[in-house]
Motif scaffolding. Structure first.
Motif, short mmCIF file in Angstrom:
data_model
loop_
_atom_site.label_atom_id
_atom_site.label_comp_id
_atom_site.label_asym_id
_atom_site.label_seq_id
_atom_site.Cartn_x
_atom_site.Cartn_y
_atom_site.Cartn_z
N HIS A 18 -12.56 4.33 -8.84
CA HIS A 18 -12.03 3.62 -7.68
C HIS A 18 -13.18 3.09 -6.84
N ARG A 70 -3.58 4.19 -3.14
CA ARG A 70 -4.48 3.45 -2.26
C ARG A 70 -5.04 4.33 -1.14
N THR A 71 -4.31 5.35 -0.73
CA THR A 71 -4.74 6.22 0.36
C THR A 71 -4.42 7.67 0.01
N GLY A 96 2.74 1.61 -3.26
CA GLY A 96 1.86 2.06 -4.33
C GLY A 96 1.57 3.54 -4.23
N ASP A 97 1.39 4.03 -3.02
CA ASP A 97 1.15 5.46 -2.83
C ASP A 97 2.38 6.29 -3.19
N THR A 124 0.83 -1.20 0.00
CA THR A 124 0.00 0.00 0.00
C THR A 124 0.86 1.25 0.00
N SER A 128 -0.65 9.46 -1.19
CA SER A 128 -0.09 9.78 -2.50
C SER A 128 -0.23 11.25 -2.82
N THR A 148 -10.59 10.93 -1.34
CA THR A 148 -9.36 10.17 -1.04
C THR A 148 -8.31 10.37 -2.11
N PHE A 149 -8.70 10.51 -3.35
CA PHE A 149 -7.74 10.48 -4.44
C PHE A 149 -7.66 11.78 -5.24
N ALA A 191 -13.24 3.36 -3.36
CA ALA A 191 -13.08 3.91 -2.01
C ALA A 191 -14.31 4.66 -1.54
N GLY A 228 -2.05 3.69 -9.22
CA GLY A 228 -2.11 2.71 -8.16
C GLY A 228 -2.20 3.26 -6.76
#
Length: 485
Positions: A276, A321-322, A17-18, A14, A325, A65-66, A278, A319
């Motif tokens: 996503h 995840r949280t 990926g971030d 995770t 990033s 989140t993203f 999320a 990619g």
């Protein structure tokens, strides 16, 4: 003390990926932050400051989140006009006020109401901004000075073409800018190198390398340094904007920053959420995060921010995840400004103008316009009218025109009146039942249908089928009943 053997293998992918996603977003954001700043008529470093705040402030707060926030091409035209009208030192006050207004709107839970704004108006606004951006940045591609507004820039294009034909330096700069656009369009997305180097960075990097290697006579970005570029607003700037002759214009600019930035942010959320799993963006919390970020940007005298679809989608596709990033992307921008500020001086202005021309083109929803024209022609008219009004007048009048047209269209479509006539036989009154919603928009048609009834027959009018009757239609029906036939 014992450690779970499964904790590290689960957490590490995770985090990694971030980190990877943050680097990709950083590489995408870097040329865009600089390009938007230069196109907005402010030092390049201020665009990076806004990107840093977007990562470290808005990125840490709840909401999406993203989504990745930073300076956006959609606000470029507004900022350029604000700087030319009120001056660079006043920009911080305007952005701070917009941030505070966004905080108030988020606290009052008004974020959800942006969903009620016609998508055609939002897309038309972005399309109009894109057209104005293209018309202005074509001058930057030739190292020439733009006129400043949409009509002026469009009218000056023949003169720009004549200037390019006789000026070797302008022709060289235009070639650099055009090549930058070509790289952006043709950069292979599926090639392994393209996954590591985003198209904007590749295009600007190749342009800078070519200009340096060939010694081409084109303008480059002027570097002041971070401390020299950041100019926090003072009381004198606030007093200048609240004067009798400037208060209305300043208030309009603040409102435009707030509404356009908020609409673009929430429009980005609607586009990114399906990418996503999320969960959907909490609009009110996202509005609070944007308000806090813009307030900090205002205190630093930087550009306004909004969530950006390109950076946000790149974050998801890389990619992430949280939230780590998008926060880290702000850290990388801060590290770059601190350690490598001189690199900015190598970037050709024409290359950044090419990046903005490409960004402006992406703001024009050609595919959506084709679909709307086929399935919802009225929405397509609203979109096109909004865009043309922005190009032909200014942002405020263009958006108001689009909103007014959308309201009129909705009112027209929702008001429908039908007459049902029943003839019970000779010697008896003709029974006419009116159904639907009777508004002034349908009044001419309603009166024409009533006047078309036989004049030699008594008419028994039944209005129980009307769901709504406005004052104009009620007055007309009462007049018809009392003998106005």
């Amino acid at each position: 003390m014992r450690f779970s053997s499964t904790a590290f293998p689960t957490a590490f992918p995770t985090v990694s990926g971030d980190v990877t996603a943050s680097l990709v977003v950083f590489l995408v954001a870097l040329p865009m932050c600089v390009g938007v700043a230069v196109a907005s008529g402010v030092p390049a470093e201020l665009g990076l400051v806004t990107g840093i705040v977007g990562g470290l402030v808005a990125g840490l707060l709840p909401g999406s989140t993203f989504q990745v926030s930073g300076p956006t091409a959609g606000l470029t035209v507004l900022v350029l006009d604000a700087v030319r009208t009120h001056g660079l030192t006043a920009l911080g006050v305007l952005v701070l006020a917009a941030g505070l207004l966004q905080l108030a709107m988020g606290a009052l839970r008004l974020g959800r109401w942006f969903r009620a704004v016609s998508v055609a108006v939002v897309q038309g606004t972005l399309a109009g901004i894109g057209l104005v951006l293209i018309a202005g940045q074509v001058y930057g591609m030739a190292d020439a000075e733009a006129y400043g507004d949409g009509p002026g820039n469009l009218a000056g294009l023949p003169g720009l073409a004549a200037h390019v034909m006789v000026s070797r330096s302008a022709m060289t700069a235009l070639c650099v800018g055009a090549t930058t656009v070509l790289v952006l369009v043709l950069w292979p997305r599926r090639h392994p190198v393209a996954r590591l180097v985003p198209a904007p960075l590749a295009a600007v990097g190749l342009a800078a390398a070519a200009v340096a290697a060939l010694g081409l006579p084109v303008a480059r970005i002027e570097v002041r340094g971070l401390l020299g570029a950041v100019q926090p607003p003072g009381l004198a700037d606030l007093a200048a904007l609240t004067g009798e002759g400037t208060l209305a214009a300043a208030a309009g600019t603040v409102l435009a920053f707030t509404l356009i930035g908020s609409a673009e942010t929430l429009f980005s959320a609607a586009a990114v959420d399906p990418m996503h799993d999320a969960g959907p963006t909490h609009y009110d919390r996202e509005l609070l995060a944007q308000g806090a970020g813009n307030a900090v940007c205002g205190l630093l005298g930087a550009l306004p921010m909004a969530a950006v679809i390109v950076r946000s989608s790149a974050n998801v596709e890389a990619g992430a995840r949280t939230k780590l990033s998008r926060v880290l992307h702000g850290v990388w921008l801060l590290v770059f400004v601190a350690l490598l500020p001189g690199v900015l001086g190598l970037i050709p202005v024409a290359a950044l103008a090419g990046v903005l021309v490409h960004a402006g083109w992406r703001l024009i929803p050609l595919r959506q316009l084709a679909v709307l024209w086929r399935d919802h022609r009225g929405e397509a008219v609203v979109l096109g009218t909004t865009a043309v009004a922005i190009v032909g007048t200014n942002m405020c009048l263009g958006v108001l025109t689009g909103l007014l047209l959308a309201v009129v269209k909705s009112a027209w479509e929702s008001s429908h009146v039908a007459l049902e006539a029943h003839d019970p036989g000779p010697g008896r009154p003709l029974r006419v039942r009116i159904c639907g919603s009777a508004t002034f928009l349908r009044l001419p048609s309603l009166l024409d249908q009533l006047r078309a009834l036989p004049s030699d027959r008594a008419v028994e009018l039944d209005v129980s089928g009307l769901r709504y009757v406005d004052h104009a239609c009620r007055t007309a029906l009462e007049g018809w009943r009392t003998g106005g036939r």
